[in-house]
Every structure is written in C-alpha cells, then in structure tokens.
Write a protein that holds these residues in place. Structure first.
Motif, PDB file in Angstrom:
ATOM      1  N   TYR A  27      10.198  81.771 -69.660  1.00 39.87           N
ATOM      2  CA  TYR A  27      11.470  82.039 -68.951  1.00 39.87           C
ATOM      3  C   TYR A  27      11.278  83.264 -67.906  1.00 39.87           C
ATOM      4  N   VAL A  28      10.440  83.828 -67.685  1.00 36.15           N
ATOM      5  CA  VAL A  28      10.292  84.981 -66.558  1.00 36.15           C
ATOM      6  C   VAL A  28       9.005  84.557 -65.610  1.00 36.15           C
ATOM      7  N   MET A  29       7.854  84.103 -66.242  1.00 40.78           N
ATOM      8  CA  MET A  29       6.706  83.541 -65.274  1.00 40.78           C
ATOM      9  C   MET A  29       7.138  82.237 -64.855  1.00 40.78           C
ATOM     10  N   HIS A  30       7.621  81.428 -65.615  1.00 40.13           N
ATOM     11  CA  HIS A  30       7.858  80.029 -64.836  1.00 40.13           C
ATOM     12  C   HIS A  30       9.313  80.011 -64.648  1.00 40.13           C
ATOM     13  N   GLY A  31      10.043  81.188 -64.372  1.00 44.81           N
ATOM     14  CA  GLY A  31      11.393  81.275 -64.075  1.00 44.81           C
ATOM     15  C   GLY A  31      11.561  82.186 -62.538  1.00 44.81           C
ATOM     16  N   ALA A  35       6.936  83.609 -58.549  1.00 44.78           N
ATOM     17  CA  ALA A  35       6.237  84.187 -57.182  1.00 44.78           C
ATOM     18  C   ALA A  35       5.098  85.228 -57.736  1.00 44.78           C
ATOM     19  N   TRP A  36       5.047  85.657 -58.831  1.00 42.50           N
ATOM     20  CA  TRP A  36       3.691  86.536 -59.231  1.00 42.50           C
ATOM     21  C   TRP A  36       2.794  85.380 -60.011  1.00 42.50           C
ATOM     22  N   HIS A  37       3.404  84.683 -60.746  1.00 40.39           N
ATOM     23  CA  HIS A  37       2.481  83.491 -61.662  1.00 40.39           C
ATOM     24  C   HIS A  37       1.877  82.384 -61.085  1.00 40.39           C
ATOM     25  N   ARG A  38       2.650  82.042 -59.994  1.00 41.84           N
ATOM     26  CA  ARG A  38       2.038  80.809 -58.923  1.00 41.84           C
ATOM     27  C   ARG A  38       0.473  80.619 -58.920  1.00 41.84           C
ATOM     28  N   VAL A 132       2.267  70.459 -62.348  1.00 39.19           N
ATOM     29  CA  VAL A 132       2.183  71.127 -61.079  1.00 39.19           C
ATOM     30  C   VAL A 132       3.594  71.531 -61.055  1.00 39.19           C
ATOM     31  N   GLY A 133       3.709  72.980 -60.399  1.00 39.20           N
ATOM     32  CA  GLY A 133       4.988  73.813 -60.312  1.00 39.20           C
ATOM     33  C   GLY A 133       5.251  74.338 -61.653  1.00 39.20           C
ATOM     34  N   LYS A 134       6.544  74.991 -61.548  1.00 37.97           N
ATOM     35  CA  LYS A 134       6.747  75.786 -62.772  1.00 37.97           C
ATOM     36  C   LYS A 134       7.745  75.017 -63.865  1.00 37.97           C
ATOM     37  N   GLU A 135       8.352  73.791 -63.085  1.00 38.05           N
ATOM     38  CA  GLU A 135       8.814  72.817 -64.141  1.00 38.05           C
ATOM     39  C   GLU A 135       8.326  72.181 -65.100  1.00 38.05           C
ATOM     40  N   GLY A 136       9.034  71.976 -66.236  1.00 36.45           N
ATOM     41  CA  GLY A 136       8.398  71.363 -67.537  1.00 36.45           C
ATOM     42  C   GLY A 136       7.094  72.079 -68.116  1.00 36.45           C
ATOM     43  N   GLY A 137       6.313  71.476 -68.652  1.00 40.49           N
ATOM     44  CA  GLY A 137       5.172  72.132 -69.323  1.00 40.49           C
ATOM     45  C   GLY A 137       5.320  72.502 -70.722  1.00 40.49           C
ATOM     46  N   VAL A 138       4.109  72.815 -71.414  1.00 42.58           N
ATOM     47  CA  VAL A 138       4.069  73.032 -72.761  1.00 42.58           C
ATOM     48  C   VAL A 138       3.193  74.123 -73.330  1.00 42.58           C
ATOM     49  N   SER A 139       3.112  74.695 -74.270  1.00 41.85           N
ATOM     50  CA  SER A 139       2.048  75.656 -74.746  1.00 41.85           C
ATOM     51  C   SER A 139       2.274  76.793 -73.954  1.00 41.85           C
ATOM     52  N   ARG A 159       7.381  63.844 -68.662  1.00 39.72           N
ATOM     53  CA  ARG A 159       7.216  63.030 -67.324  1.00 39.72           C
ATOM     54  C   ARG A 159       7.867  61.820 -67.399  1.00 39.72           C
ATOM     55  N   SER A 160       8.193  61.220 -68.387  1.00 40.66           N
ATOM     56  CA  SER A 160       8.976  60.130 -68.403  1.00 40.66           C
ATOM     57  C   SER A 160      10.382  60.347 -68.191  1.00 40.66           C
ATOM     58  N   ARG A 161      10.712  61.577 -68.683  1.00 44.48           N
ATOM     59  CA  ARG A 161      12.277  61.915 -67.962  1.00 44.48           C
ATOM     60  C   ARG A 161      12.445  62.514 -66.735  1.00 44.48           C
ATOM     61  N   GLY A 162      11.254  62.713 -66.020  1.00 46.74           N
ATOM     62  CA  GLY A 162      11.178  63.338 -64.827  1.00 46.74           C
ATOM     63  C   GLY A 162      11.335  64.959 -64.824  1.00 46.74           C
ATOM     64  N   ILE A 163      11.088  65.570 -65.817  1.00 47.98           N
ATOM     65  CA  ILE A 163      10.980  66.732 -65.992  1.00 47.98           C
ATOM     66  C   ILE A 163       9.688  67.529 -65.174  1.00 47.98           C
ATOM     67  N   ALA A 164       8.645  67.061 -65.684  1.00 46.92           N
ATOM     68  CA  ALA A 164       7.202  67.400 -65.569  1.00 46.92           C
ATOM     69  C   ALA A 164       6.650  66.633 -64.550  1.00 46.92           C
ATOM     70  N   VAL A 165       5.855  67.065 -63.539  1.00 50.41           N
ATOM     71  CA  VAL A 165       4.964  66.381 -62.700  1.00 50.41           C
ATOM     72  C   VAL A 165       3.536  66.735 -63.068  1.00 50.41           C
ATOM     73  N   LEU A 166       2.856  65.844 -63.583  1.00 50.00           N
ATOM     74  CA  LEU A 166       1.439  66.147 -63.982  1.00 50.00           C
ATOM     75  C   LEU A 166       0.509  66.087 -63.228  1.00 50.00           C
ATOM     76  N   ARG A 167      -0.752  66.932 -63.236  1.00 53.12           N
ATOM     77  CA  ARG A 167      -1.839  67.068 -62.126  1.00 53.12           C
ATOM     78  C   ARG A 167      -2.587  65.830 -62.314  1.00 53.12           C
ATOM     79  N   GLU A 168      -2.889  65.241 -63.556  1.00 51.51           N
ATOM     80  CA  GLU A 168      -3.708  64.097 -63.694  1.00 51.51           C
ATOM     81  C   GLU A 168      -3.187  63.581 -65.377  1.00 51.51           C
ATOM     82  N   ALA A 169      -3.871  62.367 -65.519  1.00 49.20           N
ATOM     83  CA  ALA A 169      -3.491  61.720 -66.911  1.00 49.20           C
ATOM     84  C   ALA A 169      -3.951  62.616 -68.101  1.00 49.20           C
ATOM     85  N   ILE A 170      -3.215  62.783 -68.976  1.00 46.00           N
ATOM     86  CA  ILE A 170      -3.479  63.748 -70.174  1.00 46.00           C
ATOM     87  C   ILE A 170      -4.318  62.915 -71.018  1.00 46.00           C
TER      88      ILE A 170
END
Length: 172
Positions: A27-31, A35-38, A132-139, A159-170
C-alpha cells in the motif's frame, strides 16, 4: 521484564514485522511511495537504489523504539518493552536484508537455491517482479512466501482482468 517475556517480545515483534512489511510494500511502496520503490522494479546503474531509503525508515522505527525503552534517554518515563520491540524490528531488518537483498536479489552473495523454502522465496519474489509498474502484482511479503503455482494463477487472473501488465510469460 523477565528474560522470557523479553525474548517473546523480540520474537513476536519480528514476526509482526512481516505483516507490517507486507502492508507497507503493497500500500505504500506500490502506492504513494512508488517514487522511492520504482527503481527496485526497473534496471538501474549502481549499487544503491532509492528504494534503499525504506531501510532508513525501518532503522528510524527501531531506533525510536530503543529510545522509548531507554532509561538514559527517557528517565522514569522509559517503557522497557520499547527496547525489546526495537530489537525485534532490528532482527527483522537483518533477516529482510539477508533474504531479500542477499538471497533474492543477490546483492551480497551468489547462491541460487535448488529446492526447499529458499527456492520458494526466490520464485515468489521473482513473480512479484513479473509485473510492469505499480499496479497489480503478487507476493508483497518478504519472509513468508505462498506457493508459486498459486501466485502464477493470480497473475494470470489479474492480466485477464486488465489489472496487471506482465513483463513476460509466467509459464504454466
């Protein structure tokens, strides 16, 4: 405070710090603190990252707790559990540094675990960096890692809901 109570306080604080770290990471680093976490999520030059400023925040929390527990600084207003809580925050910081910066990102040593919980930690954090970016993610935790297969499924759903953009196939 008895030695057993002090030990319990240190260990309970260190354990509680995983929840503090998880929630501040999510909530902070990905919120608002992105700017510090990017730079932690992007290629960069040099040894240090802006993200390392978060270690100073953790150190300030630990030092503040030590100060609150110090009769030398606080006189009769000292709160002894503060010392032991400060030690617990410090212990978590050492564990975090060894696991996250050392094992996962290999900033201090090179070892790639082939099995066990160490491998699971590395896989879970690599999946965290799959977006990619601060949106979405796990762990978002650092010491507790969920099953990588479940994390991959969550990333595919995001990814299917358009929340996360993935760097590469997982992978499947």
């Amino acid at each position: 405070m008895s030695p057993i109570a002090a030990t319990f306080t240190v260990l309970a604080t260190a354990a509680a710090m995983e929840f503090v770290a998880w929630s501040s990471h999510k909530y902070v680093m990905h919120g608002f603190g992105w700017a510090w976490h990017r730079d932690h999520h992007e290629p960069h030059e040099g040894i240090l990252e802006k993200n390392d400023l978060y270690a100073l925040v953790g150190a300030a929390i630990s030092i503040s707790l030590f100060a609150i527990g110090s009769p030398m600084l606080m006189g009769e207003g000292a709160w002894e559990p503060g010392t032991w809580m400060g030690l617990g925050v410090l212990l978590y910081g050492v564990i975090y540094t060894l696991i996250h910066d050392g094992l996962v990102h290999q900033r201090y040593f090179r070892w790639v675990p082939k099995r066990g919980y160490a491998k699971r930690l590395v896989q879970a954090h690599k999946l965290h960096h799959a977006t990619v970016g601060k949106e979405g993610g796990v762990s978002f935790g650092f010491v507790v890692a969920r099953d990588p297969a479940l994390l991959k499924r969550e990333l595919r759903e995001q990814r299917s809901r358009g929340i996360a953009v993935l760097r590469e196939a997982i992978g499947d």
